[in-house]
Scaffold this motif. Structure first.
Motif, PDB file in Angstrom:
ATOM      1  N   SER A  17       0.837  -1.194   0.000  1.00  0.00           N
ATOM      2  CA  SER A  17       0.000   0.000   0.000  1.00  0.00           C
ATOM      3  C   SER A  17       0.875   1.248   0.000  1.00  0.00           C
ATOM      4  N   ASN A  18       0.268   2.333  -0.359  1.00  0.00           N
ATOM      5  CA  ASN A  18       1.017   3.584  -0.378  1.00  0.00           C
ATOM      6  C   ASN A  18       0.813   4.358   0.917  1.00  0.00           C
ATOM      7  N   ASN A  19       1.455   5.494   0.984  1.00  0.00           N
ATOM      8  CA  ASN A  19       1.391   6.260   2.230  1.00  0.00           C
ATOM      9  C   ASN A  19      -0.005   6.799   2.524  1.00  0.00           C
ATOM     10  N   ILE A  20      -0.892   6.868   1.561  1.00  0.00           N
ATOM     11  CA  ILE A  20      -2.253   7.343   1.818  1.00  0.00           C
ATOM     12  C   ILE A  20      -2.961   6.402   2.791  1.00  0.00           C
ATOM     13  N   VAL A  21      -2.802   5.114   2.610  1.00  0.00           N
ATOM     14  CA  VAL A  21      -3.433   4.130   3.493  1.00  0.00           C
ATOM     15  C   VAL A  21      -2.849   4.243   4.897  1.00  0.00           C
ATOM     16  N   PHE A  22      -1.521   4.329   4.987  1.00  0.00           N
ATOM     17  CA  PHE A  22      -0.887   4.463   6.291  1.00  0.00           C
ATOM     18  C   PHE A  22      -1.289   5.771   6.965  1.00  0.00           C
ATOM     19  N   ASN A  23      -1.327   6.871   6.197  1.00  0.00           N
ATOM     20  CA  ASN A  23      -1.715   8.154   6.772  1.00  0.00           C
ATOM     21  C   ASN A  23      -3.142   8.111   7.307  1.00  0.00           C
ATOM     22  N   ALA A  24      -4.024   7.419   6.607  1.00  0.00           N
ATOM     23  CA  ALA A  24      -5.406   7.272   7.085  1.00  0.00           C
ATOM     24  C   ALA A  24      -5.433   6.489   8.398  1.00  0.00           C
ATOM     25  N   ALA A  25      -4.616   5.445   8.484  1.00  0.00           N
ATOM     26  CA  ALA A  25      -4.557   4.657   9.727  1.00  0.00           C
ATOM     27  C   ALA A  25      -4.008   5.490  10.873  1.00  0.00           C
ATOM     28  N   ILE A  26      -2.968   6.287  10.586  1.00  0.00           N
ATOM     29  CA  ILE A  26      -2.402   7.166  11.631  1.00  0.00           C
ATOM     30  C   ILE A  26      -3.445   8.175  12.083  1.00  0.00           C
ATOM     31  N   SER A  27      -4.167   8.759  11.139  1.00  0.00           N
ATOM     32  CA  SER A  27      -5.213   9.733  11.491  1.00  0.00           C
ATOM     33  C   SER A  27      -6.317   9.094  12.327  1.00  0.00           C
ATOM     34  N   ALA A  28      -6.668   7.859  12.016  1.00  0.00           N
ATOM     35  CA  ALA A  28      -7.675   7.159  12.822  1.00  0.00           C
ATOM     36  C   ALA A  28      -7.170   6.963  14.250  1.00  0.00           C
ATOM     37  N   CYS A  29      -5.896   6.630  14.387  1.00  0.00           N
ATOM     38  CA  CYS A  29      -5.308   6.485  15.728  1.00  0.00           C
ATOM     39  C   CYS A  29      -5.345   7.813  16.471  1.00  0.00           C
ATOM     40  N   GLU A  30      -5.012   8.875  15.764  1.00  0.00           N
ATOM     41  CA  GLU A  30      -5.022  10.213  16.373  1.00  0.00           C
ATOM     42  C   GLU A  30      -6.423  10.570  16.857  1.00  0.00           C
ATOM     43  N   LYS A  31      -7.408  10.337  16.011  1.00  0.00           N
ATOM     44  CA  LYS A  31      -8.791  10.658  16.389  1.00  0.00           C
ATOM     45  C   LYS A  31      -9.274   9.785  17.537  1.00  0.00           C
ATOM     46  N   GLY A  32      -8.744   8.573  17.633  1.00  0.00           N
ATOM     47  CA  GLY A  32      -9.099   7.671  18.725  1.00  0.00           C
ATOM     48  C   GLY A  32      -8.273   7.875  19.986  1.00  0.00           C
ATOM     49  N   GLY A  33      -7.359   8.848  19.965  1.00  0.00           N
ATOM     50  CA  GLY A  33      -6.548   9.142  21.143  1.00  0.00           C
ATOM     51  C   GLY A  33      -5.477   8.102  21.430  1.00  0.00           C
ATOM     52  N   ASN A  34      -5.040   7.385  20.410  1.00  0.00           N
ATOM     53  CA  ASN A  34      -4.067   6.325  20.620  1.00  0.00           C
ATOM     54  C   ASN A  34      -2.734   6.694  19.975  1.00  0.00           C
ATOM     55  N   THR A  37       1.037  11.953  12.807  1.00  0.00           N
ATOM     56  CA  THR A  37       1.644  11.296  13.970  1.00  0.00           C
ATOM     57  C   THR A  37       1.925  12.305  15.070  1.00  0.00           C
ATOM     58  N   ALA A  38       2.452  13.464  14.680  1.00  0.00           N
ATOM     59  CA  ALA A  38       2.727  14.521  15.667  1.00  0.00           C
ATOM     60  C   ALA A  38       1.437  14.984  16.335  1.00  0.00           C
ATOM     61  N   SER A  39       0.360  15.089  15.584  1.00  0.00           N
ATOM     62  CA  SER A  39      -0.924  15.504  16.160  1.00  0.00           C
ATOM     63  C   SER A  39      -1.440  14.475  17.162  1.00  0.00           C
ATOM     64  N   ALA A  40      -1.229  13.196  16.867  1.00  0.00           N
ATOM     65  CA  ALA A  40      -1.630  12.152  17.822  1.00  0.00           C
ATOM     66  C   ALA A  40      -0.845  12.295  19.119  1.00  0.00           C
ATOM     67  N   CYS A  41       0.461  12.548  19.001  1.00  0.00           N
ATOM     68  CA  CYS A  41       1.298  12.728  20.196  1.00  0.00           C
ATOM     69  C   CYS A  41       0.930  14.013  20.928  1.00  0.00           C
ATOM     70  N   GLU A  42       0.638  15.043  20.170  1.00  0.00           N
ATOM     71  CA  GLU A  42       0.284  16.343  20.759  1.00  0.00           C
ATOM     72  C   GLU A  42      -0.954  16.243  21.631  1.00  0.00           C
ATOM     73  N   LYS A  43      -1.934  15.506  21.201  1.00  0.00           N
ATOM     74  CA  LYS A  43      -3.178  15.397  21.980  1.00  0.00           C
ATOM     75  C   LYS A  43      -2.935  14.803  23.359  1.00  0.00           C
ATOM     76  N   ALA A  44      -1.871  14.006  23.487  1.00  0.00           N
ATOM     77  CA  ALA A  44      -1.510  13.419  24.785  1.00  0.00           C
ATOM     78  C   ALA A  44      -0.472  14.269  25.518  1.00  0.00           C
ATOM     79  N   GLY A  45      -0.098  15.411  24.941  1.00  0.00           N
ATOM     80  CA  GLY A  45       0.924  16.248  25.564  1.00  0.00           C
ATOM     81  C   GLY A  45       2.308  15.620  25.481  1.00  0.00           C
ATOM     82  N   ASN A  46       2.514  14.770  24.525  1.00  0.00           N
ATOM     83  CA  ASN A  46       3.768  14.035  24.379  1.00  0.00           C
ATOM     84  C   ASN A  46       4.749  14.864  23.554  1.00  0.00           C
ATOM     85  N   TRP A  47       5.348  15.866  24.193  1.00  0.00           N
ATOM     86  CA  TRP A  47       6.228  16.778  23.476  1.00  0.00           C
ATOM     87  C   TRP A  47       7.514  16.095  22.997  1.00  0.00           C
ATOM     88  N   GLU A  48       7.980  15.092  23.733  1.00  0.00           N
ATOM     89  CA  GLU A  48       9.228  14.431  23.344  1.00  0.00           C
ATOM     90  C   GLU A  48       9.116  13.816  21.953  1.00  0.00           C
TER      91      GLU A  48
END
Length: 116
Positions: free
Chosen positions: A14-31, A57-68
């Motif tokens: 698969s291409n990065n579009i599929v992976f990006n969609a999966a990452i965005s789903a994780c971000e929206k789910g707070g994971n 990915t950064a947005s998913a980390c940001e929602k948890a305050g994961n600055w590192e």
């Protein structure tokens, strides 16, 4: 989301579009941990990261305050020649704010000013 074992194999071509969609789903789910796992799976499956991959990915980390991890992602962006943008920096700044890392915020603002 059962991506790591069940779906990673089928995503290999698969291409990065599929992976990006999966990452965005994780971000929206707070994971954020799963988002990082999917991000790493892109490398294992030889799928190129793009600015969207990093930002999601950064947005998913940001929602948890994961600055590192937001800082690590910004650093990695420079290494792979992906161009950080306003979304990239905003995610890192927001993560710093949530973690009371105000000195890191000033550092990011200086970096942003140099990039303009």
């Amino acid at each position: 989301l059962l991506l790591p074992n069940a779906m990673t194999h089928s995503l290999m071509r698969s291409n990065n579009i599929v992976f990006n969609a999966a990452i965005s789903a994780c971000e929206k789910g707070g994971n954020w941990e799963r988002a990082l796992h999917v991000f790493a799976a892109m490398t294992r499956n030889e799928v190129d990261h793009c600015t969207i991959s990093f930002n999601a990915t950064a947005s998913a980390c940001e929602k948890a305050g994961n600055w590192e991890n937001t800082f690590r992602l910004l650093t990695l962006m420079a290494q792979v020649m992906a161009e950080p943008n306003t979304i990239s920096f905003n995610a890192a700044i927001s993560a710093c704010e949530k973690s009371s890392e105000w000195r890191k915020t000033f550092h990011l603002l200086r970096v942003m000013a140099r990039n303009d």
